[in-house]
Enzyme design. Structure first.
Site, PDB file in Angstrom:
ATOM      1  N   ASP A 328       0.847  -1.184   0.000  1.00  0.00           N
ATOM      2  CA  ASP A 328       0.000   0.000   0.000  1.00  0.00           C
ATOM      3  C   ASP A 328       0.890   1.244   0.000  1.00  0.00           C
ATOM      4  O   ASP A 328       2.039   1.218   0.413  1.00  0.00           O
ATOM      5  CB  ASP A 328      -0.923  -0.019   1.244  1.00  0.00           C
ATOM      6  CG  ASP A 328      -1.983   1.048   1.189  1.00  0.00           C
ATOM      7  OD1 ASP A 328      -2.769   1.138   2.131  1.00  0.00           O
ATOM      8  OD2 ASP A 328      -2.021   1.801   0.183  1.00  0.00           O
ATOM      9  N   GLU A 525      -9.418   8.381   4.981  1.00  0.00           N
ATOM     10  CA  GLU A 525      -8.274   7.756   5.641  1.00  0.00           C
ATOM     11  C   GLU A 525      -7.904   8.443   6.954  1.00  0.00           C
ATOM     12  O   GLU A 525      -8.772   8.793   7.743  1.00  0.00           O
ATOM     13  CB  GLU A 525      -7.102   7.709   4.658  1.00  0.00           C
ATOM     14  CG  GLU A 525      -7.492   7.051   3.345  1.00  0.00           C
ATOM     15  CD  GLU A 525      -6.305   6.656   2.551  1.00  0.00           C
ATOM     16  OE1 GLU A 525      -5.637   5.698   2.964  1.00  0.00           O
ATOM     17  OE2 GLU A 525      -6.013   7.288   1.522  1.00  0.00           O
TER      18      GLU A 525
HETATM   19  C1  GLC Z   1      -4.256   4.586   0.150  1.00  0.00           C
HETATM   20  C2  GLC Z   1      -5.069   3.552   0.894  1.00  0.00           C
HETATM   21  C3  GLC Z   1      -5.462   2.392   0.032  1.00  0.00           C
HETATM   22  C4  GLC Z   1      -5.586   2.854  -1.401  1.00  0.00           C
HETATM   23  C5  GLC Z   1      -4.205   3.243  -1.870  1.00  0.00           C
HETATM   24  C6  GLC Z   1      -4.197   3.785  -3.299  1.00  0.00           C
HETATM   25  O1  GLC Z   1      -3.351   5.176   1.020  1.00  0.00           O
HETATM   26  O2  GLC Z   1      -4.523   3.048   2.094  1.00  0.00           O
HETATM   27  O3  GLC Z   1      -6.681   1.853   0.557  1.00  0.00           O
HETATM   28  O4  GLC Z   1      -6.101   1.810  -2.218  1.00  0.00           O
HETATM   29  O5  GLC Z   1      -3.587   4.184  -1.016  1.00  0.00           O
HETATM   30  O6  GLC Z   1      -4.903   5.002  -3.365  1.00  0.00           O
END
Ligand code: GLC
Length: 608
Positions: A328, A525
């Site tokens: 991630d 987030e």
């Molecule tokens: C973000 C998230 C994840 C997402 C990724 C791409 O920080 O944690 O859920 O899919 O980055 O955007």
């Protein structure tokens, strides 16, 4: 002297010619060389086995890998945010295999056609690589193709969790995938399979809730709906996330000073981790998951991205996951301050593709150095690349025709908006209904409406809509606000009086019903991590003002999670948890005025 003379003659007339003959035999017969080369005669060829859709995927993967250099293999292992591409020619120069749009990262003009053109431009750049391996392009279309203006915005997962309706969730996912595929994007970073244990977490609304079985069942439905296809390859690749234990991070343990929970530490023991958080991923793998994203959290102070036991021993070996594991956002580089060491530890732990997501140049140089130093073995590289390429073939990237403008009409279609409206209806949870104030009659003489979420598509939609953090207002989203829906629904003799702040003229006759539509401003987030989710003082004041001018009051809470209303709920007649319903506000009103019953159930505990 003589011997020198004869010696030089021997070389001139015997050895050199024989070397030339042997070399020309090799070049002419093109005997397979032990290490793949990519001389010009191998580049940009057609009709090679890996390009033949009649061969099995294994045969095609074997063939294309036999032609790849180490540099080309390494390029398949990196996932770059598209705004980090300095020069589109770098895609072929560094053999990049995957790109993503971070939240809101679209083309300069946000139209479906501009998205399609942007994606096709990136794919054209990938065709310039020697072997023309297509890009896998990913995006967080977590509640519809939310970055794209005009897309259908479905309820966020927390609302789908309240519906507890797998068939509905499957149709939502299919509609989302169809809108994505229309723009040429075939990888959705969804479903979120985190089982939320602390609703103070900003990602709560991205989950189906706190019940493991409900999360597992809806996660499978979402995956099947996304990957559904009659064309022999996935419509869109689903991506269960965040392996593993997301939702269980301890408040206050985030390594990021701006957050409290996101990127935090999970302290539960392995038995609990397996009981609560593993089943949704196991069921998703059984249902056909082919890529799994590792979270940026730590478990017992070890980064998930650095945990061989979790990623290789459990996920790949015990759970028999044969797809690829993607990290991630920048999560790998959180392992330690040294990027080289972090990459080595993450790849050796079991991560196959690294969402760096920024600098691809130092990724490539570090990886080449790690292979040269044998800190990462060629076998490990080949294992990762084989997994990635297999999934690329399964997703039809080598075979599907380029998405065309004619297909864009599916975006925001009436059919999809009807599915979204149904999902909104089924996600509404009736928290309180004193003296059966609900459903409301459509022929009430006077209704007053107030609140910051009454006429605000951005607040209805929440984060991951147009922008990463969402938007506050109506620009950038096509849909129906709850207020508009109320006006669409009541009889022509009913008077609807709206004032966002709740300031209504002083009259003796009270409104039959006051509706206060309040809740959270958009966030995503870690920016949504909060110590105590409550209604704002502004919202509470609006409710008071509405109550003073109405015989009965109904409070509709538009939020990504439960809000603490314990001290006030007793004063209200009707309370509806609307979650983040998205673009189709009419779905809220369908149950508000009784065209449909309330069927939603709490996906997380909400103490009144
Ligand atoms: C973000 C998230 C994840 C997402 C990724 C791409 O920080 O944690 O859920 O899919 O980055 O955007």
């Amino acid at each position: 002297m003589k011997s020198n003379f004869y010696h030089s003659k021997l070389i001139t007339f015997l050895i050199i010619p024989s070397l030339l003959i042997v070399t020309s035999i090799f070049v002419f017969l093109k005997l397979p060389s032990s290490s793949p080369t990519n001389e010009n005669n191998d580049c940009h060829q057609t009709n090679l086995p890996y390009q033949n859709s009649k061969l099995t995927i294994d045969e095609r993967v074997t063939d294309v890998m036999s032609r790849m250099t180490d540099a080309e293999k390494i390029g398949q292992m990196v996932l770059i945010e598209k705004n980090s591409i300095n020069n589109i020619n770098d895609i072929s120069k560094y053999n990049l295999g995957a790109l993503l749009s971070g939240g809101g990262a679209g083309p300069k003009t946000d139209t479906p056609l501009a998205w399609l053109q942007m994606i096709n431009n990136f794919q054209d750049a990938a065709k310039d690589t020697c072997l023309g391996i297509p890009l896998l392009y990913g995006i967080d279309s977590v509640h519809g193709h939310g970055n794209v203006l005009g897309a259908t915005i479905f309820p966020h997962a927390i609302g789908l969790g309240a519906s507890q309706d797998p068939d509905l969730v499957k149709r939502v996912a299919k509609a989302t995938a169809d809108e994505m595929a229309a723009t040429g994007i075939y990888w959705n970073f969804a479903p979120n399979l985190d089982v939320v244990r602390d609703i103070r977490w900003g990602k709560t609304y991205e989950t189906f809730g706190s019940n493991t079985d409900n999360v597992a069942q809806l996660g499978v439905a979402y995956l099947e709906g996304t990957q559904d296809s009659s064309s022999g390859y996935f419509n869109v690749l689903a991506n269960p996330k965040h392996f593993i234990g997301g939702g269980n991070m301890i408040y206050g343990t985030s390594r990021n000073k701006d957050f409290q929970i996101e990127e935090g530490n999970i302290t539960i023991d392995e038995k609990t981790l397996r009981e609560v958080h593993l089943p949704p991923f196991q069921k998703a793998i059984t249902a056909g998951a082919r890529v799994i994203m590792v979270g940026t959290a730590s478990w017992q102070d070890t980064k998930n991205s650095d945990n061989y036991h979790l990623l290789t021993e459990i996920l790949k070996n015990e759970m028999k996951f044969s797809g690829f594991v993607v990290s991630d956002w920048y999560g790998v580089y959180l392992i330690e301050n040294n990027k080289y060491n972090s990459l080595v530890r993450a790849v050796n732990a079991g991560i196959d593709m690294i969402m760096t997501p920024f600098d691809y140049k130092d990724f490539v140089s570090n990886m080449q150095k790690a292979v040269a130093n044998e800190d990462i073995t060629k076998e490990r590289i080949d294992d990762a690349v084989k997994r990635i390429l297999t999934v690329k073939f399964e997703t039809g990237l080598f075979d599907r025709p380029e998405a065309l403008a004619e297909g864009l009409s599916v975006i925001g279609s009436e059919e999809h908006r009807e599915i979204a409206r149904e999902a909104v209806r089924k996600s509404q949870v009736l928290l309180k209904n004193k003296n059966s104030v609900l459903p409301l009659s459509k022929t009430l003489k006077k209704i007053i409406v107030a609140g910051g979420s009454a006429d605000n598509l951005g607040r209805q939609a929440g984060g991951w809509t147009t922008e990463w953090q969402g938007i506050d207002g109506n620009a950038g989203i096509v849909g129906t606000t709850i207020l508009e829906a109320i006006k669409n629904t009541v009889s022509k003799d009913s008077e609807i009086d709206y004032n966002k702040e709740g300031n209504f003229a002083n009259t003796n006759n009270l409104a039959d019903v006051g509706i206060a539509i309040v809740g959270e401003k958009p966030y995503a987030e870690g920016w949504g991590d909060i110590a105590n989710p409550i209604l704002s003082p502004e919202d509470l004041l609006v409710i008071e003002k509405v109550q003073a001018k109405s015989k009965k009051i109904v409070v509709i809470i538009v939020s990504g999670r439960p809000l603490d209303i314990k001290d006030y709920a007793k004063n209200w007649d009707g309370i509806i948890a609307s979650w983040l319903p998205g673009s189709e506000g009419q779905g809220v009103v369908d149950v508000l005025f009784g065209d449909f019953d309330f069927t939603g159930k709490l996906p997380v505990d909400w103490e009144l």
